[in-house]
Design an enzyme around this catalytic site. Sequence first.
Site, PDB file in Angstrom:
ATOM      1  N   GLU A  17       4.665  66.286  37.611  1.00 41.33           N
ATOM      2  CA  GLU A  17       5.692  65.249  37.671  1.00 41.33           C
ATOM      3  C   GLU A  17       5.341  64.263  38.771  1.00 41.33           C
ATOM      4  O   GLU A  17       4.875  64.645  39.843  1.00 41.33           O
ATOM      5  CB  GLU A  17       7.073  65.853  37.959  1.00 41.33           C
ATOM      6  CG  GLU A  17       8.171  64.775  38.043  1.00 41.33           C
ATOM      7  CD  GLU A  17       9.550  65.364  38.253  1.00 41.33           C
ATOM      8  OE1 GLU A  17      10.072  65.963  37.297  1.00 41.33           O
ATOM      9  OE2 GLU A  17      10.099  65.223  39.368  1.00 41.33           O
ATOM     10  N   THR A  48       9.491  60.024  36.361  1.00 44.30           N
ATOM     11  CA  THR A  48      10.933  60.021  36.530  1.00 44.30           C
ATOM     12  C   THR A  48      11.533  58.639  36.281  1.00 44.30           C
ATOM     13  O   THR A  48      10.827  57.624  36.257  1.00 44.30           O
ATOM     14  CB  THR A  48      11.340  60.518  37.923  1.00 44.30           C
ATOM     15  OG1 THR A  48      10.833  59.607  38.909  1.00 44.30           O
ATOM     16  CG2 THR A  48      10.789  61.908  38.194  1.00 44.30           C
ATOM     17  N   HIS A  78      10.952  60.301  31.636  1.00 43.53           N
ATOM     18  CA  HIS A  78      12.327  60.769  31.780  1.00 43.53           C
ATOM     19  C   HIS A  78      13.271  59.665  31.307  1.00 43.53           C
ATOM     20  O   HIS A  78      13.049  58.480  31.585  1.00 43.53           O
ATOM     21  CB  HIS A  78      12.643  61.077  33.245  1.00 43.53           C
ATOM     22  CG  HIS A  78      11.889  62.239  33.796  1.00 43.53           C
ATOM     23  ND1 HIS A  78      12.373  63.037  34.821  1.00 43.53           N
ATOM     24  CD2 HIS A  78      10.683  62.778  33.472  1.00 43.53           C
ATOM     25  CE1 HIS A  78      11.513  63.982  35.107  1.00 43.53           C
ATOM     26  NE2 HIS A  78      10.466  63.837  34.303  1.00 43.53           N
ATOM     27  N   ARG A 108      20.829  64.056  31.167  1.00 44.67           N
ATOM     28  CA  ARG A 108      22.104  63.391  31.439  1.00 44.67           C
ATOM     29  C   ARG A 108      21.951  62.451  32.626  1.00 44.67           C
ATOM     30  O   ARG A 108      22.416  61.317  32.607  1.00 44.67           O
ATOM     31  CB  ARG A 108      23.189  64.424  31.742  1.00 44.67           C
ATOM     32  CG  ARG A 108      24.577  63.791  31.910  1.00 44.67           C
ATOM     33  CD  ARG A 108      25.529  64.687  32.656  1.00 44.67           C
ATOM     34  NE  ARG A 108      25.125  64.866  34.053  1.00 44.67           N
ATOM     35  CZ  ARG A 108      25.792  65.587  34.929  1.00 44.67           C
ATOM     36  NH1 ARG A 108      26.868  66.249  34.544  1.00 44.67           N
ATOM     37  NH2 ARG A 108      25.379  65.692  36.189  1.00 44.67           N
ATOM     38  N   GLY A 109      21.314  62.931  33.684  1.00 43.36           N
ATOM     39  CA  GLY A 109      21.176  62.157  34.916  1.00 43.36           C
ATOM     40  C   GLY A 109      22.205  62.583  35.944  1.00 43.36           C
ATOM     41  O   GLY A 109      23.276  63.100  35.606  1.00 43.36           O
ATOM     42  N   HIS A 149      22.879  75.622  35.467  1.00 43.37           N
ATOM     43  CA  HIS A 149      23.158  74.291  35.994  1.00 43.37           C
ATOM     44  C   HIS A 149      24.294  74.388  37.010  1.00 43.37           C
ATOM     45  O   HIS A 149      25.242  75.155  36.826  1.00 43.37           O
ATOM     46  CB  HIS A 149      23.556  73.349  34.850  1.00 43.37           C
ATOM     47  CG  HIS A 149      23.563  71.908  35.227  1.00 43.37           C
ATOM     48  ND1 HIS A 149      24.551  71.340  35.995  1.00 43.37           N
ATOM     49  CD2 HIS A 149      22.689  70.905  34.940  1.00 43.37           C
ATOM     50  CE1 HIS A 149      24.297  70.050  36.160  1.00 43.37           C
ATOM     51  NE2 HIS A 149      23.182  69.762  35.536  1.00 43.37           N
TER      52      HIS A 149
END
Length: 289
Positions: A17, A48, A78, A108-109, A149
Amino acid sequence: MKIREVYRQKKPVLSFEIFPPKRDTTLKSVDETLEVLCGLNPDFISVTFGAGGSATNSLTVGLAKKIKKEYGVEPLVHLTCINYTREEILAFTDELAEAGIENVLALRGDRSPDIVPKEEFFYASELVAFLKEKRGNLCIGGACYPEGHTEAAGRVADIHNLKKKTDAGAEFLISQLFFDNDYFYDFLEKLQIADIMPPVSAGIMPVINRAQIERMVSLCGASLPEKFSRILQKYEFDKDALFDAGMAYAVNQIVDLVAHDADGIHVYTMNNPVVAKRICDSIKNLIRR
């Protein structure tokens, strides 16, 4: 190439990433990192995506395009939804298509106190379903959370939500970082029970300083095993020793994951080429076997 095909062809898949520069107007500040990462022959690199209204989103596309066109590595962009409208999502995916990018990680963010959500998307599963309907040519991945989460009502509810995401069309999953592989193995067992079948890459973040890890743990809720905490306590004031210990811990995690036939290893590099190279030099014979 669609990333789902990569998972069908090999195991484990290796990915990194990277994030675009936050203030720069060019991508020169990440050139050194890209040179090292792409030279390590990853199967893909994820890029990202900023919060709503962020100027970094144009840089996200530029960085992904650079990875694909100049280095020949598949980018995974992303794509967050909580702060965007459907029209904005469609416009962004059109921009991706023009750049020849066909893989997205649907998220979702994070909620931001400075940004009012658009309230057209509330969950990543809704974004996945929307993209499947409107942009069926995209290969869509999703995030998963071995320890649950932080906003989920519980582990069962979190698995239920993940099932919604994969049923909506998420074709592969990348996990949140974790420091105890047993959590990941237990999570995979729960996925089998829930009939969640897409391949899962294990997210690994090498620790190079205490402040970094404490911040990440506070954001994502990952727990710290006792042996990991001892490393932080013993070497927190010795930068070089903590770097070596953190690298060794991450490598040991990866060795164990590969021995357990993990579908993929996803390294959160924090744009540090030294970290990525050190890890790859340690595991190259395992990954390319």
